[in-house]
Design a protein around this motif. Structure first.
Motif, mmCIF file in Angstrom:
data_model
loop_
_atom_site.group_PDB
_atom_site.id
_atom_site.type_symbol
_atom_site.label_atom_id
_atom_site.label_comp_id
_atom_site.label_asym_id
_atom_site.label_seq_id
_atom_site.Cartn_x
_atom_site.Cartn_y
_atom_site.Cartn_z
ATOM 1 N N LYS A 159 0.854 -1.184 0.000
ATOM 2 C CA LYS A 159 0.000 0.000 0.000
ATOM 3 C C LYS A 159 0.888 1.232 0.000
ATOM 4 C CE LYS A 159 -3.786 2.154 2.528
ATOM 5 N NZ LYS A 159 -4.694 2.004 3.676
ATOM 6 N N LYS A 160 0.544 2.198 -0.841
ATOM 7 C CA LYS A 160 1.267 3.466 -0.848
ATOM 8 C C LYS A 160 0.398 4.504 -0.153
ATOM 9 C CE LYS A 160 3.799 6.818 -3.392
ATOM 10 N NZ LYS A 160 4.120 7.485 -4.589
ATOM 11 N N VAL A 161 0.997 5.205 0.778
ATOM 12 C CA VAL A 161 0.287 6.248 1.507
ATOM 13 C C VAL A 161 1.136 7.516 1.525
ATOM 14 C CG1 VAL A 161 -1.082 4.711 2.973
ATOM 15 C CG2 VAL A 161 1.182 5.374 3.698
ATOM 16 N N ASP A 162 0.471 8.645 1.532
ATOM 17 C CA ASP A 162 1.164 9.930 1.599
ATOM 18 C C ASP A 162 1.247 10.336 3.070
ATOM 19 O OD1 ASP A 162 2.094 12.533 1.485
ATOM 20 O OD2 ASP A 162 0.809 13.105 -0.196
ATOM 21 N N ILE A 163 2.262 9.848 3.738
ATOM 22 C CA ILE A 163 2.416 10.064 5.182
ATOM 23 C C ILE A 163 2.544 11.541 5.520
ATOM 24 C CG2 ILE A 163 3.978 9.686 7.145
ATOM 25 C CD1 ILE A 163 2.118 7.333 6.494
ATOM 26 N N GLN A 164 3.240 12.291 4.702
ATOM 27 C CA GLN A 164 3.401 13.710 5.007
ATOM 28 C C GLN A 164 2.052 14.427 5.005
ATOM 29 O OE1 GLN A 164 6.490 14.575 2.105
ATOM 30 N NE2 GLN A 164 8.027 14.582 3.743
ATOM 31 N N ALA A 165 1.191 14.109 4.056
ATOM 32 C CA ALA A 165 -0.137 14.727 4.003
ATOM 33 C C ALA A 165 -0.991 14.272 5.192
ATOM 34 C CB ALA A 165 -0.836 14.382 2.683
ATOM 35 N N ILE A 166 -0.915 12.982 5.508
ATOM 36 C CA ILE A 166 -1.686 12.452 6.641
ATOM 37 C C ILE A 166 -1.231 13.093 7.947
ATOM 38 C CG2 ILE A 166 -2.109 10.362 8.014
ATOM 39 C CD1 ILE A 166 -2.008 8.826 5.288
ATOM 40 N N ALA A 167 0.068 13.210 8.129
ATOM 41 C CA ALA A 167 0.608 13.831 9.349
ATOM 42 C C ALA A 167 0.149 15.283 9.462
ATOM 43 C CB ALA A 167 2.129 13.746 9.354
ATOM 44 N N GLU A 177 4.847 9.123 13.833
ATOM 45 C CA GLU A 177 3.602 8.652 14.443
ATOM 46 C C GLU A 177 2.572 8.289 13.376
ATOM 47 O OE1 GLU A 177 0.119 10.103 17.550
ATOM 48 O OE2 GLU A 177 1.938 11.302 17.350
ATOM 49 N N ALA A 178 2.409 9.158 12.391
ATOM 50 C CA ALA A 178 1.459 8.889 11.307
ATOM 51 C C ALA A 178 1.847 7.617 10.552
ATOM 52 C CB ALA A 178 1.385 10.072 10.353
ATOM 53 N N GLY A 179 3.142 7.452 10.302
ATOM 54 C CA GLY A 179 3.618 6.256 9.613
ATOM 55 C C GLY A 179 3.328 4.992 10.391
ATOM 56 N N ARG A 180 3.583 5.034 11.685
ATOM 57 C CA ARG A 180 3.324 3.872 12.547
ATOM 58 C C ARG A 180 1.826 3.542 12.538
ATOM 59 N NH1 ARG A 180 6.381 5.150 16.329
ATOM 60 N NH2 ARG A 180 5.028 6.705 17.282
ATOM 61 N N GLU A 181 0.984 4.566 12.679
ATOM 62 C CA GLU A 181 -0.467 4.347 12.683
ATOM 63 C C GLU A 181 -0.934 3.725 11.370
ATOM 64 O OE1 GLU A 181 -1.995 8.243 13.498
ATOM 65 O OE2 GLU A 181 -1.494 8.133 15.633
ATOM 66 N N GLU A 182 -0.433 4.251 10.258
ATOM 67 C CA GLU A 182 -0.845 3.738 8.949
ATOM 68 C C GLU A 182 -0.327 2.320 8.706
ATOM 69 O OE1 GLU A 182 -3.081 5.092 6.693
ATOM 70 O OE2 GLU A 182 -3.421 6.386 8.431
ATOM 71 N N ARG A 183 0.900 2.043 9.171
ATOM 72 C CA ARG A 183 1.434 0.679 9.021
ATOM 73 C C ARG A 183 0.543 -0.322 9.747
ATOM 74 N NH1 ARG A 183 6.211 3.160 9.868
ATOM 75 N NH2 ARG A 183 6.381 2.515 12.043
ATOM 76 N N TYR A 184 0.259 -0.052 11.005
ATOM 77 C CA TYR A 184 -0.530 -1.009 11.779
ATOM 78 C C TYR A 184 -1.969 -1.097 11.277
ATOM 79 C CZ TYR A 184 3.381 -2.104 14.707
ATOM 80 O OH TYR A 184 4.604 -2.555 15.139
ATOM 81 N N LYS A 185 -2.498 -0.010 10.782
ATOM 82 C CA LYS A 185 -3.832 -0.032 10.171
ATOM 83 C C LYS A 185 -3.820 -0.975 8.958
ATOM 84 C CE LYS A 185 -7.010 3.120 7.827
ATOM 85 N NZ LYS A 185 -7.176 4.508 7.380
ATOM 86 N N PHE A 186 -2.801 -0.838 8.116
ATOM 87 C CA PHE A 186 -2.680 -1.700 6.940
ATOM 88 C C PHE A 186 -2.438 -3.154 7.332
ATOM 89 C CE2 PHE A 186 0.004 -3.427 3.375
ATOM 90 C CZ PHE A 186 -1.041 -3.597 2.481
ATOM 91 N N ARG A 242 -3.552 15.290 10.464
ATOM 92 C CA ARG A 242 -3.725 14.857 11.864
ATOM 93 C C ARG A 242 -2.984 15.745 12.855
ATOM 94 N NH1 ARG A 242 -2.690 8.418 11.018
ATOM 95 N NH2 ARG A 242 -4.531 8.029 9.740
ATOM 96 N N LYS A 243 -2.138 16.602 12.317
ATOM 97 C CA LYS A 243 -1.310 17.485 13.148
ATOM 98 C C LYS A 243 -0.413 16.688 14.102
ATOM 99 C CE LYS A 243 -4.538 21.413 13.205
ATOM 100 N NZ LYS A 243 -4.879 21.563 11.932
ATOM 101 N N ASN A 244 0.222 15.668 13.522
ATOM 102 C CA ASN A 244 1.228 14.905 14.275
ATOM 103 C C ASN A 244 2.451 14.691 13.390
ATOM 104 O OD1 ASN A 244 0.398 12.819 12.562
ATOM 105 N ND2 ASN A 244 -0.477 11.572 14.174
ATOM 106 N N GLY A 245 3.452 14.039 13.921
ATOM 107 C CA GLY A 245 4.681 13.820 13.171
ATOM 108 C C GLY A 245 4.561 12.698 12.165
#
Length: 157
Positions: free
Chosen positions: A84-92, A101-110, A95-98
């Protein structure tokens, strides 16, 4: 030698049991490839199967090459592969987080999505010594102890 030690720990703590389906988070780095190799080699000895899940965060220039490397790794070994490709910078930013953190959340969600899709029973990730903080936090969130073992009610997915 390392494989034998890991197999002993897996058996001692019942981390992986016969008929489990283990979703392995693989970034393409040496730690996650090592984990994938060892679990790939142990499948037949313990009697479980694996699926590899890869998240392309789209941050590093090498991200696409990492994804292709993991895909080819899986193809040559006939391991099911999900990416899965995600735009972590846009998600962060949203969400107003780093990005960490956003990467970890998206990894575990996937990983959970892949777990559901394949009716998996376990998720395995590789952590280096520098990942201790992430490991402790994720264990606390999941309600597991320092050993990362969380007992479900005995039912398999």
């Amino acid at each position: 030698m390392l494989e034998t030690k890991i197999a002993d720990v897996i058996k001692k703590y019942n981390l992986i049991e016969k008929n489990d389906k283990v979703i392995i988070g693989v970034s393409g780095g040496p730690d996650s490839i090592c984990l994938a190799n060892i679990l790939y080699n142990l499948q037949g000895k313990i009697g479980f199967s694996i699926v590899i899940a890869h998240v392309n965060h789209g941050i590093r220039q090498e991200a696409k090459a990492d994804e292709e490397y993991v895909k080819k790794y899986c193809e040559t070994r006939e391991i099911p592969f999900e990416a899965k490709k995600v735009d972590i910078q846009a998600i962060a930013k949203i969400r107003k987080n780093g990005t960490e953190e956003a990467g970890r959340e998206e990894r575990y969600k996937f990983f959970n999505e892949v777990l559901e899709k394949y009716h998996g029973t376990k998720v395995a990730t590789a952590h280096t010594k520098n990942d201790n903080c992430e490991t402790v936090l994720m264990n606390m969130i999941r309600g597991t102890g320092i050993s990362r073992i969380k007992r479900n009610s005995g039912k398999k997915r």
